[in-house]
Motif scaffolding. Structure first.
Motif, short mmCIF file in Angstrom:
data_model
loop_
_atom_site.label_atom_id
_atom_site.label_comp_id
_atom_site.label_asym_id
_atom_site.label_seq_id
_atom_site.Cartn_x
_atom_site.Cartn_y
_atom_site.Cartn_z
N GLU A 189 45.73 50.01 38.81
CA GLU A 189 44.27 49.91 38.72
C GLU A 189 43.85 48.53 38.21
O GLU A 189 42.89 47.94 38.71
CB GLU A 189 43.73 51.00 37.80
CG GLU A 189 43.84 52.40 38.36
CD GLU A 189 43.31 53.44 37.41
OE1 GLU A 189 42.72 53.07 36.38
OE2 GLU A 189 43.48 54.65 37.69
N ILE A 190 44.58 48.01 37.24
CA ILE A 190 44.27 46.68 36.70
C ILE A 190 44.43 45.62 37.78
O ILE A 190 43.57 44.75 37.97
CB ILE A 190 45.19 46.36 35.50
CG1 ILE A 190 44.89 47.30 34.34
CG2 ILE A 190 45.03 44.90 35.07
CD1 ILE A 190 45.80 47.14 33.14
N GLY A 192 44.36 46.18 40.97
CA GLY A 192 43.37 46.44 42.00
C GLY A 192 42.05 45.74 41.69
O GLY A 192 41.44 45.13 42.58
N LEU A 193 41.63 45.80 40.43
CA LEU A 193 40.40 45.11 40.02
C LEU A 193 40.56 43.61 40.18
O LEU A 193 39.63 42.90 40.60
CB LEU A 193 40.06 45.46 38.57
CG LEU A 193 39.62 46.91 38.30
CD1 LEU A 193 39.48 47.15 36.81
CD2 LEU A 193 38.29 47.19 39.00
N ARG A 194 41.75 43.11 39.84
CA ARG A 194 42.00 41.67 39.96
C ARG A 194 41.93 41.23 41.42
O ARG A 194 41.36 40.18 41.73
CB ARG A 194 43.37 41.33 39.36
CG ARG A 194 43.64 39.84 39.26
CD ARG A 194 45.03 39.56 38.72
NE ARG A 194 45.24 40.05 37.37
CZ ARG A 194 46.37 39.83 36.67
NH1 ARG A 194 47.37 39.16 37.24
NH2 ARG A 194 46.49 40.30 35.45
N GLU A 196 40.24 42.68 43.86
CA GLU A 196 38.86 42.75 44.32
C GLU A 196 38.04 41.56 43.80
O GLU A 196 37.19 41.02 44.51
CB GLU A 196 38.23 44.06 43.87
CG GLU A 196 38.79 45.28 44.60
CD GLU A 196 38.17 46.58 44.13
OE1 GLU A 196 37.19 46.51 43.36
OE2 GLU A 196 38.65 47.65 44.54
N GLU A 197 38.29 41.15 42.56
CA GLU A 197 37.60 39.98 42.02
C GLU A 197 37.97 38.72 42.81
O GLU A 197 37.12 37.86 43.07
CB GLU A 197 37.95 39.80 40.54
CG GLU A 197 37.33 40.85 39.64
CD GLU A 197 37.84 40.75 38.20
OE1 GLU A 197 38.67 39.84 37.94
OE2 GLU A 197 37.42 41.55 37.36
N ASP A 200 35.98 38.53 46.02
CA ASP A 200 34.62 38.03 45.83
C ASP A 200 34.62 36.51 45.67
O ASP A 200 33.75 35.81 46.21
CB ASP A 200 33.98 38.68 44.60
CG ASP A 200 33.75 40.18 44.81
OD1 ASP A 200 33.64 40.60 45.98
OD2 ASP A 200 33.69 40.91 43.80
N THR A 217 49.12 36.38 41.26
CA THR A 217 49.04 37.84 41.43
C THR A 217 50.11 38.33 42.39
O THR A 217 50.71 39.40 42.18
CB THR A 217 47.64 38.24 41.95
OG1 THR A 217 46.64 37.71 41.07
CG2 THR A 217 47.50 39.75 41.99
N TYR A 271 47.71 46.50 48.02
CA TYR A 271 47.24 45.30 47.33
C TYR A 271 48.00 44.06 47.80
O TYR A 271 47.43 42.96 47.89
CB TYR A 271 47.36 45.46 45.81
CG TYR A 271 46.44 46.52 45.25
CD1 TYR A 271 45.16 46.69 45.78
CD2 TYR A 271 46.84 47.36 44.23
CE1 TYR A 271 44.31 47.66 45.29
CE2 TYR A 271 45.99 48.34 43.73
CZ TYR A 271 44.73 48.49 44.26
OH TYR A 271 43.89 49.46 43.78
#
Length: 354
Positions: A189-190, A192-194, A196-197, A200, A217, A271
């Motif tokens: 999850e961590i 995954g957020l990275r 997605e950021e 953007d 990453t 990912y």
């Protein structure tokens, strides 16, 4: 010492089955903790001598012994002799570069799995090897260092919360494995957020720093993949092997564990694919920006070529040029240049070149 490869020169030439510590020492001394429990009784103690184990085995139905620190091979060998472990088992315990596996035999189940952590300072993943030896009514766990994610399970044992006190050591082993695998999903999850950021950032304003973040990453996910793939293969063995140590009542728990690690592995692969696509998008954006810059520079060159040509005529070194004597020649030349610029810019806009 690198994270991906462990130096095994010390093992070269040794007899197969001889325990030799391979890895980085993470504790100054070994700590041995014992928890004895059943539905009504509970004890938690730190042992100074392995001989004390026998008395507790006689008093409590279920025994969990946790050993922190693997560098003292003599103690690990002593534990192996006390519980009649196969030499290959003790050898694997002290080899911190061992691949995740599950060995299911008639009277024991031996498991090696990696516990993953995210270092908040370095923002890098770190792994700790956890070995579990399950026999009837006894579970031995071996860790590289003190401090882990098992404390909530110990607290449930202390307070008799949940079903862990009313079950045997097989269920306890499932709980420990479940905690490790759930932590895999939490780390996913961590990341995954990275990811997605990063997506953007690429769409809004890609930069060299963004490229470095993508590559960093990818390295972490590759390290995670090195851990989770063999763990997934190992845990799937709980479904295929049959043993008296896992009853029909307990089998669904291990089936659920298999689904959990499959979910973590699928997220990892997703990912990694997203990062590869982000690299492609980043390269495309950079190329597009470069093309835009070249287009602007080319347009400036095209506009100034005819102007330079006009100015060049009046800069030729001849004594007699008809327009030189004309009073308004200079202004006619500037006007001609302006008309050329307006005409070319209008044409470029008509063609939608900018």
């Amino acid at each position: 010492m690198t994270r991906f490869i462990i130096n095994q020169k010390i093992k070269k030439g040794e007899i197969p089955g001889k325990p030799v510590f391979i890895g980085k020492q993470k504790e100054e001394s070994i700590r041995i903790r014992l928890i004895g429990f059943d539905a009504t009784n509970f004890v938690e103690i730190e042992l100074d001598n392995l001989n004390e184990i026998t008395s507790y085995r006689e008093k409590y139905t279920n025994i969990w012994i946790n050993i922190d620190g693997l560098h003292n091979v003599a103690i690990i060998k002593e534990v192996g002799l006390l519980f009649n472990m196969h030499p290959i088992v003790t050898e694997s315990i002290v080899h911190t570069g061992s691949r995740a596996k599950v060995d299911i035999e008639e009277n024991y189940i031996f498991t090696i799995i990696k516990m993953m952590f995210l270092n908040p300072q370095k923002k890098e993943l770190e792994a700790e090897q956890v070995s579990m030896y399950l026999a009837k009514n006894i579970l031995l766990t071996f860790q590289e260092k003190q401090g882990d994610i098992f404390e909530p399970i110990r607290e449930r044992l202390r307070t008799s919360k949940g079903r862990v006190r009313t079950h045997n050591t097989t269920y306890l082993k499932y709980c420990l494995l479940d905690t490790i695998v759930e932590n895999y999903n939490f780390l996913m999850e961590i990341f995954g957020l990275r990811v997605e950021e990063l997506e953007d950032k690429i769409l809004l304003q890609p930069s060299k720093d963004t490229l470095e973040e993508i590559n960093a990453t990818k390295i972490e996910l590759n390290y995670f993949r090195k851990t989770i793939r063999p763990a997934k293969e190992a845990i799937s063995n709980f479904k295929s092997f049959k043993t008296d140590l896992i009853t029909k009542k307990e089998q669904p728990f291990f089936n659920d564990l298999n689904e959990l690690i499959h979910r973590a592995h699928e997220n990892l692969e997703n990912y990694k694919s997203m990062l590869s696509e982000q690299l492609t998008v980043y390269s495309t954006n950079v190329n597009n920006r470069l093309n835009d810059i070249m287009k602007v520079l080319t347009m400036f060159s095209v506009i100034f070529i005819p102007i330079t040509f006009v100015a060049g005529i009046y800069g030729t070194n001849f004594d007699y040029i008809p327009e030189l004597k004309y009073k308004n020649s200079y202004f006619v030349m500037l006007g001609s240049m302006l008309v050329i610029i307006i005409t070319m810019v209008s044409y470029f806009k008509y063609k939608k070149w900018f």
